[in-house]
Design a protein around this motif. Structure first.
Motif: not given
Length: 177
Positions: A47-50, A95-105, A151-154
């Motif tokens: 289901w995660w498409d990125h 659940l908690r996450m800390h990080g860039p999750l694909g964003l860069s620059g 991600f969540i609703a779609g």
């Protein structure tokens, strides 16, 4: 000649104003909380498409203290991307996450919190809480909020409510096209 060399070696400094935003959204998913938790963690590839690579071999959220959300590019190799560290987990509710999750620059800090609550035995309220600060503008804030809605609703909601989480090896027809 010496002046040109010094100018050439001088770093270019482009200051930015530190900004931030916080957003919360709650999506109702017609499934028991334990099933939603199981679908939202572990192998999220269905289901995660990125991702960084379209042909990645793994996209995993490890729902444990000190776990990771990562993408492995090739089987048997160490190449890949760390999307986030798991900084808090109280399964199957938080659940908690800390990080860039694909964003860069850009320079920023992002914490994503998930809270899953039983609305009733067959319905889960899935809340996403985002907190981001750094080199952010209103456009990026809108994009980040919109991506999490996607991600969540779609994706996750469609995946679970369509029963695809029960047979994850089969493609979800709702995602075709």
């Amino acid at each position: 000649m010496l002046t040109a060399l010094l100018v050439q070696d001088t770093p270019v400094v482009q200051p930015f104003e530190v900004q931030g935003f916080r957003t919360t959204q709650t999506i109702t998913i017609e499934a028991p909380r334990d099933e939603v938790w199981e679908a939202a963690t572990g192998d999220v590839s269905p289901w995660w498409d990125h991702s960084f690579k379209a042909d990645r071999v793994e996209l995993i959220i490890e729902p444990e203290f000190g776990g990771r959300f990562y993408e492995r590019f090739r089987d048997g190799e160490d190449s890949g991307a760390l999307h986030a560290d798991i900084i808090y987990v109280d399964a199957p509710s938080e659940l908690r996450m800390h990080g860039p999750l694909g964003l860069s620059g850009r320079s920023y800090d992002l914490v994503i919190g998930w809270t899953l609550e039983e609305a009733d035995a067959e319905t889960t309220s899935f809340t996403v809480d985002l907190s981001m600060h750094g080199e952010i503008d209103a456009e990026l804030a809108g994009v980040v909020h919109g991506v999490w809605t996607h991600f969540i609703a779609g994706r996750l909601k469609t995946y679970v409510e369509g029963g695809r989480h029960l047979v994850p090896e089969e493609p979800c027809a709702a995602f075709d096209g």
